[in-house]
Design an enzyme around this catalytic site. Sequence first.
Site, PDB file in Angstrom:
ATOM      1  N   HIS A  88       0.863  -1.186   0.000  1.00 44.51           N
ATOM      2  CA  HIS A  88       0.000   0.000   0.000  1.00 44.51           C
ATOM      3  C   HIS A  88       0.890   1.223   0.000  1.00 44.51           C
ATOM      4  CE1 HIS A  88      -3.154   2.824   1.071  1.00 44.51           C
ATOM      5  NE2 HIS A  88      -3.992   1.891   0.715  1.00 44.51           N
ATOM      6  N   ASP A 126      -7.828  -5.428   0.126  1.00 50.23           N
ATOM      7  CA  ASP A 126      -8.318  -6.362  -0.904  1.00 50.23           C
ATOM      8  C   ASP A 126      -7.954  -7.813  -0.631  1.00 50.23           C
ATOM      9  OD1 ASP A 126      -7.551  -3.625  -2.743  1.00 50.23           O
ATOM     10  OD2 ASP A 126      -9.545  -4.516  -2.834  1.00 50.23           O
TER      11      ASP A 126
END
Length: 393
Positions: A271, A328
């Site tokens: 991320h 996710d």
Amino acid sequence: STGLITLDDGYGNTGSCASAITFIDGEKGILRYRGVPIEDLAARSSFIETAELLIFGELPDPEARDEFRQLLTENSALHRDMRKHFDGFPADAHPMAILSAMINALQAYDLPEIHITDASGFRRAAAALLAKTRTIAAASYKSHIGQPIAYPRYDMPYAENFLHMMFSVPYRDYEPTPEVAHALNMFLVLHADHEQNCSTSTVRMVASGGANLFASVSAGVNALWGPRHGGANMAVVEMLSRIHQEKIPVSRYIDQAKDRSSGVRLMGFGHRIYRSFDPRAQILKEAAHSLLESLNVTDPLLDIARQVEEAALADDYFRERRLYPNVDFYSGIILRAIGIPTDMFTVMFAIGRTPGWIAHWKEIHDNAAQRIHRPRQLYVGEPLTQWLPPAER
Ligand code: SDX
């Protein structure tokens, strides 16, 4: 005023805007919507209450909550003529293409909400967009599988109503179990906003030009479609399914993901902001386990996900680059358990993210000092070059 601030988080990520909507501390894995910790909202708040917090800036009192729910109910159905659009799409049209097109098409029906002039007009527009996005998504699925569109019920909360419109058939209404409804509600709460991510920045960019709410959010849907952004939840399930079906040893897959030349990435990992756990991933991991247990089903992909996570977190390559599971990594397992088809996963992300997009559009729209976004560039092209006639080139 916004647009004049240059912020640097020390990781080479510089920002150029200020916002009062969502706070993230990537070091400590903190995520708050209007100051409220994501853990509290995921455990206790409905998706619509979370949407009201993001959009209007505070948790609604009972009167405001009931009034907004009534607006959602009144705005859940689509204009009769919008049915023609669904009939015009080929059966295999991607649901994200349909969603962005149909949100844009809402303007053609001249919803009074398009021309927002006051606070009550904005409330109606926000309710209309939240309600109709869900209806459009479910209707695109029904059209895709050749079933009659199921109309919204007016006695169901938001998440349950969506599942009803997805899975009810003329001869049997679908009623989700409380566990399934809770899992979907939590999924939507966890996706509701995430400060200046790719799709939200797109909405802010389009809004800064003065575009209306529906046009701006339609642009956000298209930005979310990319596999590195909203498409990652689908890519995670495809990755785990491949490992399962081809019986790839997890260690070998991890090694491939470490080798840039392999073109393989560990989807659902990494991320730009979080340099430690994405708090949403933690919550979704536990939710996936509880949901499967409540349904008394086992999903081999959950076991593989756990093995992949364990192996990656023990590996220097991922540790040195501070790559952890993101939102996710587990979300697709929950959607699978609920029965959402894989090609609808990114649409589910879009439904969840709609409150955030609306809140950011409003933040831009309400800021009278807001200037049109105009990123500066570093020119790296050719120096001054003379034009030559074709014969001399
Ligand atoms: C979302 O912004 C948001 O908030 C987004 C989101 C939201 O709520 O809106 O949180 C939702 O989009 C989550 C991210 C979903 N995408 C994926 O899971 C796809 C896989 N992840 C990667 O593509 C990547 O981690 C990103 C895109 C998420 C972040 O990329 P960065 O920060 O630009 O990282 P990078 O490309 O600069 O990589 C740094 C290093 C590189 O290695 P080196 O060049 O140092 O050798 O880390 C490696 C990368 O190769 N790396 C990975 C990796 N992610 C980064 N290696 C293997 N697998 C990965 N997933």
